[in-house]
Design a protein around this motif. Structure first.
Motif, PDB file in Angstrom:
ATOM      1  N   THR A   9      -0.742   5.738   2.324  1.00 14.01           N
ATOM      2  CA  THR A   9      -1.559   5.537   3.519  1.00 14.01           C
ATOM      3  C   THR A   9      -1.574   6.804   4.364  1.00 14.01           C
TER       4      THR A   9
ATOM      5  N   ALA B 256       3.189  -1.398   4.216  1.00 14.24           N
ATOM      6  CA  ALA B 256       2.546  -0.094   4.112  1.00 14.24           C
ATOM      7  C   ALA B 256       3.621   0.986   4.152  1.00 14.24           C
TER       8      ALA B 256
ATOM      9  N   SER C 151      -6.179  -2.420   5.906  1.00 16.51           N
ATOM     10  CA  SER C 151      -5.269  -2.830   4.824  1.00 16.51           C
ATOM     11  C   SER C 151      -4.858  -4.291   4.945  1.00 16.51           C
TER      12      SER C 151
ATOM     13  N   TYR D 263      -1.635   6.238   7.851  1.00 14.02           N
ATOM     14  CA  TYR D 263      -1.559   5.461   9.082  1.00 14.02           C
ATOM     15  C   TYR D 263      -0.612   6.053  10.115  1.00 14.02           C
TER      16      TYR D 263
ATOM     17  N   ASP E 208       0.877  -1.174   0.000  1.00 10.68           N
ATOM     18  CA  ASP E 208       0.000   0.000   0.000  1.00 10.68           C
ATOM     19  C   ASP E 208       0.915   1.225   0.000  1.00 10.68           C
TER      20      ASP E 208
END
Length: 121
Positions: free
Chosen positions: A67, A90, A82, A69, A64
């Motif tokens: 993001t 990520a 995810s 996050y 990913d």
């Protein structure tokens, strides 16, 4: 069988492999040894763990690349949702807005920014 050495740590059997190359999916087994894919195709050896993947899709982990996050990683170590969708890697901090690194004098300003940008209280 106790004490018997298995050829692989894991064998995923009979799934449809989508390898990410753009080629059509194909039926195959996937063997894993020491955390790495060791063989793809018809696997004769057994695994310490075996998964029946008939009727399932087998893919490499997804990355990913965008993001948000930066905050969530502090309370959700699995980075759901995810991880629920096959993401194994990520990338974080690439949007120019992140929690680290942060100078102590910028702490409160960053908190106010994230409250507005990400609706994080």
């Amino acid at each position: 069988m106790a004490g018997q050495e298995r050829a692989y740590d894991l064998v995923i059997r009979g799934g449809t492999v989508i390898d990410g190359s753009g080629a059509p999916g194909f039926g195959a087994d996937v063997a894993v040894k020491d955390g790495r894919i060791a063989a793809v195709g018809r696997i004769a050896g057994s695994g310490a763990e075996e998964i029946d993947a008939r009727g399932k899709i087998v893919t490499p982990g997804f990355v990913d690349i965008h993001t948000h996050y930066d905050g969530q990683v502090t309370w959700d170590h699995h980075l759901t949702p995810s991880a629920w969708h096959g993401v194994t890697t990520a990338v974080m901090g690439n949007c120019g807005v992140g929690f680290a690194p942060c100078r102590p004098e910028d702490h409160d300003r960053l908190i106010r920014l994230m409250e507005g940008v990400e609706d994080i209280p």
